[in-house]
Design a protein around this motif. Structure first.
Motif, PDB file in Angstrom:
ATOM      1  N   UNK A  96       0.825  -1.210   0.000  1.00 36.62           N
ATOM      2  CA  UNK A  96       0.000   0.000   0.000  1.00 36.62           C
ATOM      3  C   UNK A  96       0.859   1.260   0.000  1.00 36.62           C
ATOM      4  N   UNK A  97       1.868   1.365   0.857  1.00 36.80           N
ATOM      5  CA  UNK A  97       2.679   2.599   0.842  1.00 36.80           C
ATOM      6  C   UNK A  97       3.383   2.858  -0.490  1.00 36.80           C
ATOM      7  N   UNK A  98       3.938   1.801  -1.084  1.00 36.97           N
ATOM      8  CA  UNK A  98       4.647   2.019  -2.349  1.00 36.97           C
ATOM      9  C   UNK A  98       3.670   2.339  -3.479  1.00 36.97           C
ATOM     10  N   UNK A  99       2.503   1.698  -3.480  1.00 40.70           N
ATOM     11  CA  UNK A  99       1.501   1.985  -4.510  1.00 40.70           C
ATOM     12  C   UNK A  99       0.989   3.412  -4.356  1.00 40.70           C
ATOM     13  N   UNK A 100       0.756   3.835  -3.121  1.00 39.76           N
ATOM     14  CA  UNK A 100       0.278   5.198  -2.883  1.00 39.76           C
ATOM     15  C   UNK A 100       1.303   6.220  -3.356  1.00 39.76           C
ATOM     16  N   UNK A 101       2.565   5.959  -3.071  1.00 42.92           N
ATOM     17  CA  UNK A 101       3.620   6.884  -3.490  1.00 42.92           C
ATOM     18  C   UNK A 101       3.724   6.930  -5.013  1.00 42.92           C
ATOM     19  N   UNK A 102       3.632   5.772  -5.657  1.00 41.43           N
ATOM     20  CA  UNK A 102       3.735   5.705  -7.114  1.00 41.43           C
ATOM     21  C   UNK A 102       2.571   6.415  -7.799  1.00 41.43           C
ATOM     22  N   UNK A 103       1.375   6.311  -7.210  1.00 38.13           N
ATOM     23  CA  UNK A 103       0.184   6.909  -7.821  1.00 38.13           C
ATOM     24  C   UNK A 103      -0.092   8.328  -7.343  1.00 38.13           C
ATOM     25  N   UNK A 104       0.661   8.790  -6.373  1.00 37.18           N
ATOM     26  CA  UNK A 104       0.453  10.138  -5.853  1.00 37.18           C
ATOM     27  C   UNK A 104      -0.790  10.249  -4.984  1.00 37.18           C
ATOM     28  N   UNK A 156      -6.365   2.367   1.727  1.00 34.41           N
ATOM     29  CA  UNK A 156      -6.947   1.548   2.784  1.00 34.41           C
ATOM     30  C   UNK A 156      -8.471   1.691   2.799  1.00 34.41           C
ATOM     31  N   UNK A 157      -8.961   2.913   2.608  1.00 33.43           N
ATOM     32  CA  UNK A 157     -10.408   3.148   2.577  1.00 33.43           C
ATOM     33  C   UNK A 157     -11.042   2.449   1.386  1.00 33.43           C
ATOM     34  N   UNK A 158     -10.402   2.555   0.222  1.00 31.30           N
ATOM     35  CA  UNK A 158     -10.938   1.891  -0.971  1.00 31.30           C
ATOM     36  C   UNK A 158     -10.959   0.377  -0.800  1.00 31.30           C
ATOM     37  N   UNK A 159      -9.909  -0.156  -0.174  1.00 33.40           N
ATOM     38  CA  UNK A 159      -9.845  -1.606   0.040  1.00 33.40           C
ATOM     39  C   UNK A 159     -10.943  -2.050   1.004  1.00 33.40           C
ATOM     40  N   UNK A 160     -11.179  -1.296   2.053  1.00 31.52           N
ATOM     41  CA  UNK A 160     -12.232  -1.635   3.009  1.00 31.52           C
ATOM     42  C   UNK A 160     -13.600  -1.588   2.341  1.00 31.52           C
ATOM     43  N   UNK A 161     -13.823  -0.581   1.507  1.00 28.90           N
ATOM     44  CA  UNK A 161     -15.103  -0.463   0.802  1.00 28.90           C
ATOM     45  C   UNK A 161     -15.302  -1.634  -0.163  1.00 28.90           C
ATOM     46  N   UNK A 162     -14.248  -2.034  -0.842  1.00 26.32           N
ATOM     47  CA  UNK A 162     -14.338  -3.170  -1.770  1.00 26.32           C
ATOM     48  C   UNK A 162     -14.650  -4.457  -1.017  1.00 26.32           C
ATOM     49  N   UNK A 163     -14.045  -4.627   0.147  1.00 25.82           N
ATOM     50  CA  UNK A 163     -14.315  -5.818   0.961  1.00 25.82           C
ATOM     51  C   UNK A 163     -15.746  -5.839   1.461  1.00 25.82           C
ATOM     52  N   UNK A 164     -16.267  -4.672   1.859  1.00 27.47           N
ATOM     53  CA  UNK A 164     -17.662  -4.599   2.304  1.00 27.47           C
ATOM     54  C   UNK A 164     -18.606  -4.948   1.161  1.00 27.47           C
TER      55      UNK A 164
END
Length: 94
Positions: free
Chosen positions: A27-35, A42-50
């Protein structure tokens, strides 16, 4: 004075791709790469899981509903047979 930054809205496709990238790397490296902020991923992942959880629950409920409908139909058929039998035996007793 505070300056307001314009809020960015990301498409659902972008979010899915970002989550795939986060799964491959982290997550940290993806966030840094995508800005993005890590918290966004983390919020998007939680929403997808719900959402996934809700669809699984709906699937389970649909299966249960179909089973109960079959059982109800069987019992209605059995009741009809019993009514016909009761009518038949009632006529023969006279």
């Amino acid at each position: 004075m505070t300056t307001k930054t314009k809020r960015k809205f990301h498409s659902p496709e972008f979010k899915v791709e970002a989550l795939k990238l986060a799964e491959k790397t982290s997550v940290p490296s993806a966030a840094k790469e995508l800005g993005l902020q890590e918290s966004q991923l983390y919020t998007w992942r939680a929403a997808a899981n719900r959402k996934k959880s809700v669809s699984e629950r709906e699937s389970a409920l649909a299966t249960e509903n179909a089973r109960l409908k079959r059982k109800l139909a069987e019992q209605a058929e059995e009741l009809e047979i019993l009514k016909k039998a009761a009518t038949y035996f009632a006529k023969n007793q006279k």
